[in-house]
Design an enzyme around this catalytic site. Structure first.
Site, PDB file in Angstrom:
ATOM      1  CG  ASN A  97     -37.602   4.395  12.415  1.00 35.22           C
ATOM      2  OD1 ASN A  97     -38.382   3.698  13.069  1.00 35.22           O
ATOM      3  ND2 ASN A  97     -37.467   5.678  12.615  1.00 35.22           N
ATOM      4  CG  HIS A 156     -35.379  -3.386  14.265  1.00 34.39           C
ATOM      5  ND1 HIS A 156     -36.545  -2.813  14.718  1.00 34.39           N
ATOM      6  CD2 HIS A 156     -34.820  -3.998  15.327  1.00 34.39           C
ATOM      7  CE1 HIS A 156     -36.683  -3.079  16.019  1.00 34.39           C
ATOM      8  NE2 HIS A 156     -35.646  -3.788  16.421  1.00 34.39           N
ATOM      9  CB  CYS A 162     -24.996 -18.487  -1.156  1.00 34.28           C
ATOM     10  SG  CYS A 162     -24.797 -16.772  -1.724  1.00 34.28           S
ATOM     11  CB  CYS A 193     -28.682 -14.432  -4.005  1.00 34.00           C
ATOM     12  SG  CYS A 193     -26.934 -14.391  -3.583  1.00 34.00           S
ATOM     13  CB  CYS A 244     -26.207 -18.619  -4.805  1.00 34.50           C
ATOM     14  SG  CYS A 244     -27.684 -18.075  -3.914  1.00 34.50           S
ATOM     15  CB  THR A 295     -40.076   3.884  19.879  1.00 33.38           C
ATOM     16  OG1 THR A 295     -40.283   2.464  19.916  1.00 33.38           O
ATOM     17  CG2 THR A 295     -39.413   4.332  21.169  1.00 33.38           C
TER      18      THR A 295
HETATM   19  C1  BV8 Z   1     -35.273 -10.926  19.398  1.00 33.35           C
HETATM   20  C2  BV8 Z   1     -38.837  -5.575  11.000  1.00 33.35           C
HETATM   21  C3  BV8 Z   1     -34.080 -12.752  20.303  1.00 33.35           C
HETATM   22  C4  BV8 Z   1     -38.451  -4.759   9.876  1.00 33.35           C
HETATM   23  C5  BV8 Z   1     -39.361  -5.254  13.302  1.00 33.35           C
HETATM   24  C6  BV8 Z   1     -41.977 -14.519  21.012  1.00 33.35           C
HETATM   25  C7  BV8 Z   1     -41.231 -15.127  20.006  1.00 33.35           C
HETATM   26  C8  BV8 Z   1     -40.111 -14.531  19.447  1.00 33.35           C
HETATM   27  C9  BV8 Z   1     -39.718 -13.282  19.908  1.00 33.35           C
HETATM   28  C10 BV8 Z   1     -40.475 -12.689  20.897  1.00 33.35           C
HETATM   29  C11 BV8 Z   1     -41.594 -13.285  21.464  1.00 33.35           C
HETATM   30  N1  BV8 Z   1     -42.092 -12.436  22.400  1.00 33.35           N
HETATM   31  C12 BV8 Z   1     -41.351 -11.326  22.441  1.00 33.35           C
HETATM   32  C13 BV8 Z   1     -40.368 -11.471  21.561  1.00 33.35           C
HETATM   33  C14 BV8 Z   1     -39.328 -10.537  21.275  1.00 33.35           C
HETATM   34  C15 BV8 Z   1     -39.786  -9.706  20.078  1.00 33.35           C
HETATM   35  C16 BV8 Z   1     -40.679  -8.600  20.592  1.00 33.35           C
HETATM   36  O1  BV8 Z   1     -40.209  -7.704  21.214  1.00 33.35           O
HETATM   37  N2  BV8 Z   1     -41.994  -8.717  20.330  1.00 33.35           N
HETATM   38  C17 BV8 Z   1     -42.906  -7.679  20.794  1.00 33.35           C
HETATM   39  C18 BV8 Z   1     -43.987  -7.425  19.756  1.00 33.35           C
HETATM   40  C19 BV8 Z   1     -43.493  -8.132  22.133  1.00 33.35           C
HETATM   41  N3  BV8 Z   1     -38.552  -9.177  19.528  1.00 33.35           N
HETATM   42  C20 BV8 Z   1     -37.895  -9.846  18.590  1.00 33.35           C
HETATM   43  O2  BV8 Z   1     -38.291 -10.873  18.050  1.00 33.35           O
HETATM   44  C21 BV8 Z   1     -36.554  -9.265  18.246  1.00 33.35           C
HETATM   45  N4  BV8 Z   1     -35.552 -10.286  18.264  1.00 33.35           N
HETATM   46  O3  BV8 Z   1     -35.823 -10.724  20.446  1.00 33.35           O
HETATM   47  O4  BV8 Z   1     -34.292 -11.883  19.208  1.00 33.35           O
HETATM   48  C22 BV8 Z   1     -35.022 -13.883  20.129  1.00 33.35           C
HETATM   49  C23 BV8 Z   1     -34.807 -14.772  19.086  1.00 33.35           C
HETATM   50  C24 BV8 Z   1     -35.648 -15.888  18.957  1.00 33.35           C
HETATM   51  C25 BV8 Z   1     -36.710 -16.086  19.866  1.00 33.35           C
HETATM   52  C26 BV8 Z   1     -36.931 -15.166  20.908  1.00 33.35           C
HETATM   53  C27 BV8 Z   1     -36.102 -14.057  21.028  1.00 33.35           C
HETATM   54  C28 BV8 Z   1     -36.591  -8.658  16.864  1.00 33.35           C
HETATM   55  C29 BV8 Z   1     -37.382  -7.370  16.913  1.00 33.35           C
HETATM   56  C30 BV8 Z   1     -37.354  -6.680  15.546  1.00 33.35           C
HETATM   57  C31 BV8 Z   1     -38.640  -6.990  14.832  1.00 33.35           C
HETATM   58  N5  BV8 Z   1     -38.659  -6.308  13.553  1.00 33.35           N
HETATM   59  N6  BV8 Z   1     -39.398  -4.777  12.094  1.00 33.35           N
HETATM   60  C32 BV8 Z   1     -39.655  -4.153   9.255  1.00 33.35           C
HETATM   61  O5  BV8 Z   1     -40.394  -4.833   8.531  1.00 33.35           O
HETATM   62  O6  BV8 Z   1     -39.822  -2.968   9.536  1.00 33.35           O
HETATM   63  S1  BV8 Z   1     -40.223  -4.514  14.553  1.00 33.35           S
HETATM   64  C33 BV8 Z   1     -41.044  -3.133  14.074  1.00 33.35           C
HETATM   65  O7  BV8 Z   1     -41.503  -2.546  15.320  1.00 33.35           O
HETATM   66  C34 BV8 Z   1     -40.207  -2.040  13.441  1.00 33.35           C
HETATM   67  O8  BV8 Z   1     -38.832  -2.334  13.337  1.00 33.35           O
HETATM   68  C35 BV8 Z   1     -40.412  -0.877  14.395  1.00 33.35           C
HETATM   69  O9  BV8 Z   1     -39.346  -0.035  14.392  1.00 33.35           O
HETATM   70  C36 BV8 Z   1     -40.546  -1.610  15.660  1.00 33.35           C
HETATM   71  C37 BV8 Z   1     -41.006  -0.839  16.835  1.00 33.35           C
HETATM   72  O10 BV8 Z   1     -42.168  -0.105  16.467  1.00 33.35           O
HETATM   73  P1  BV8 Z   1     -42.098   1.489  16.636  1.00 33.35           P
HETATM   74  O11 BV8 Z   1     -40.921   1.972  15.857  1.00 33.35           O
HETATM   75  O12 BV8 Z   1     -42.143   1.823  18.065  1.00 33.35           O
HETATM   76  O13 BV8 Z   1     -43.383   1.928  15.854  1.00 33.35           O
HETATM   77  P2  BV8 Z   1     -44.902   1.938  16.397  1.00 33.35           P
HETATM   78  O14 BV8 Z   1     -45.795   2.178  15.217  1.00 33.35           O
HETATM   79  O15 BV8 Z   1     -45.132   0.750  17.270  1.00 33.35           O
HETATM   80  O16 BV8 Z   1     -44.964   3.207  17.343  1.00 33.35           O
HETATM   81  C38 BV8 Z   1     -44.784   4.512  16.799  1.00 33.35           C
HETATM   82  C39 BV8 Z   1     -44.808   5.457  17.974  1.00 33.35           C
HETATM   83  O17 BV8 Z   1     -44.563   6.768  17.490  1.00 33.35           O
HETATM   84  C40 BV8 Z   1     -46.147   5.515  18.696  1.00 33.35           C
HETATM   85  O18 BV8 Z   1     -45.901   5.459  20.091  1.00 33.35           O
HETATM   86  C41 BV8 Z   1     -46.734   6.882  18.293  1.00 33.35           C
HETATM   87  O19 BV8 Z   1     -47.468   7.455  19.354  1.00 33.35           O
HETATM   88  C42 BV8 Z   1     -45.482   7.660  18.060  1.00 33.35           C
HETATM   89  N7  BV8 Z   1     -45.620   8.768  17.103  1.00 33.35           N
HETATM   90  C43 BV8 Z   1     -46.309   8.791  15.931  1.00 33.35           C
HETATM   91  N8  BV8 Z   1     -46.107   9.988  15.325  1.00 33.35           N
HETATM   92  C44 BV8 Z   1     -45.272  10.700  16.116  1.00 33.35           C
HETATM   93  C45 BV8 Z   1     -44.957   9.931  17.250  1.00 33.35           C
HETATM   94  N9  BV8 Z   1     -44.154  10.380  18.240  1.00 33.35           N
HETATM   95  C46 BV8 Z   1     -43.628  11.612  18.106  1.00 33.35           C
HETATM   96  N10 BV8 Z   1     -43.878  12.421  17.043  1.00 33.35           N
HETATM   97  C47 BV8 Z   1     -44.682  11.991  16.032  1.00 33.35           C
HETATM   98  N11 BV8 Z   1     -44.903  12.801  14.992  1.00 33.35           N
END
Ligand code: BV8
Length: 248
Positions: A100, A117, A129, A148, A151, A188
């Site tokens: 988060n 993240h 920069c 920034c 810069c 998550t």
């Molecule tokens: C990386 C940004 C190496 C900030 C986020 C193709 C090209 C490039 C990369 C990839 C690719 N294919 C796969 C990848 C890797 C990619 C990835 O994993 N993609 C997924 C979609 C398949 N990952 C990356 O790119 C990462 N970097 O791998 O670097 C690399 C480098 C270059 C090329 C290749 C690899 C970077 C990942 C970070 C991305 N940034 N956010 C912002 O704007 O917020 S991700 C975004 O999703 C948020 O950060 C969030 O935290 C994250 C995960 O989501 P969740 O937190 O799980 O939230 P979600 O809504 O999905 O689920 C909520 C859950 O809570 C649900 O299950 C629900 O049931 C539950 N819930 C709800 N209420 C409750 C509850 N549970 C309990 N109690 C409740 N009350």
């Protein structure tokens, strides 16, 4: 597996690691990403949380982040954050690895926090920069997109976008934290890597793994205990049982 089984494991644990996602902040009013009312529904978010999207239309991406900042500014930590913050200070070694960017764990007083993240409240220079990331909690921004301070170029949110690597230090700290007795993955959807791979790493270390979520996820078949329900209720119940037993 019941809540009591997990509490029994926690009571004997010295090293506890907790991975959190957007579900932990849901009760605070912060929209999740993929849920019914999620951020990704109302926005082309897969196209917004990327460097290409920002390069293509920085104003649009900043509108999305400014809107989220304004919304998060009116939210407060909930019981899930409070229990996790208390546990972060009571177990011998507790690490909280969050995906988060809302900083609600920080505001709840969590120690041993790794913000995998980044933070929506921190900015960085888009041009690189050399200015270190800086904290800016203004909302609304005096000017959009923000600049920034060093810069004068474009600033960006200091978050990790899709296709960007997490900081090596954070990844190392996260993998180090997987050597623990109890690993909890809370709120998550377990589909974003490398965070989603951590439960497998914890299993490899022999940790007792627990999922707390409203619904099944890809992690549900991996963990030792999958507890279905709201994190703010389940964690509060666990804390009561742990505290009560400690007082006995
Ligand atoms: C990386 C940004 C190496 C900030 C986020 C193709 C090209 C490039 C990369 C990839 C690719 N294919 C796969 C990848 C890797 C990619 C990835 O994993 N993609 C997924 C979609 C398949 N990952 C990356 O790119 C990462 N970097 O791998 O670097 C690399 C480098 C270059 C090329 C290749 C690899 C970077 C990942 C970070 C991305 N940034 N956010 C912002 O704007 O917020 S991700 C975004 O999703 C948020 O950060 C969030 O935290 C994250 C995960 O989501 P969740 O937190 O799980 O939230 P979600 O809504 O999905 O689920 C909520 C859950 O809570 C649900 O299950 C629900 O049931 C539950 N819930 C709800 N209420 C409750 C509850 N549970 C309990 N109690 C409740 N009350």
């Amino acid at each position: 597996m019941t809540v009591q089984t997990v509490v029994d494991r926690l009571r004997r644990a010295t090293r506890v690691t907790i991975l959190t996602g957007a579900g932990v902040s849901a009760a605070s009013g912060v929209p999740t990403f993929r849920g019914a009312d999620g951020l990704w529904r109302t926005y082309r978010a897969e196209e917004l949380a990327t460097p290409d999207a920002f390069a293509g239309d920085p104003a649009l991406v900043w509108e999305w982040y400014a809107w989220r900042r304004g919304l998060i500014a009116s939210c407060f930590p909930n019981a899930a954050h409070d229990v996790i913050a208390r546990w972060s200070r009571t177990f011998t070694r507790c690490r909280v690895l969050t995906q988060n960017v809302d900083d609600l764990h920080l505001r709840a007083g969590t120690t041993g926090l790794v913000r995998l993240h980044g933070s929506i409240w921190e900015l960085a220079c888009w041009r690189g920069c050399g200015a270190p990331p800086w904290r800016d909690e203004s909302h609304p921004f005096p000017m959009l997109p923000p600049r920034c301070p060093r810069c004068g170029g474009l600033a960006r949110p200091a978050v990790v976008w899709f296709g960007e690597s997490l900081s090596a230090a954070d990844v190392a700290a996260a993998y180090d934290a997987c050597a623990c007795e109890v690993f909890l993955t809370v709120g998550t959807s377990a589909i974003v890597y490398p965070a989603a791979g951590l439960v497998h790493e914890a299993t490899r270390h022999g940790a007792f793994t627990v999922e707390i979520n409203l619904e099944p996820t890809p992690a549900s078949s991996v963990v030792d205990a999958a507890l279905q329900g709201p994190a703010e209720q389940i964690l509060a119940d666990m804390a009561r049982r742990l505290h009560h037993e400690t007082l006995l």
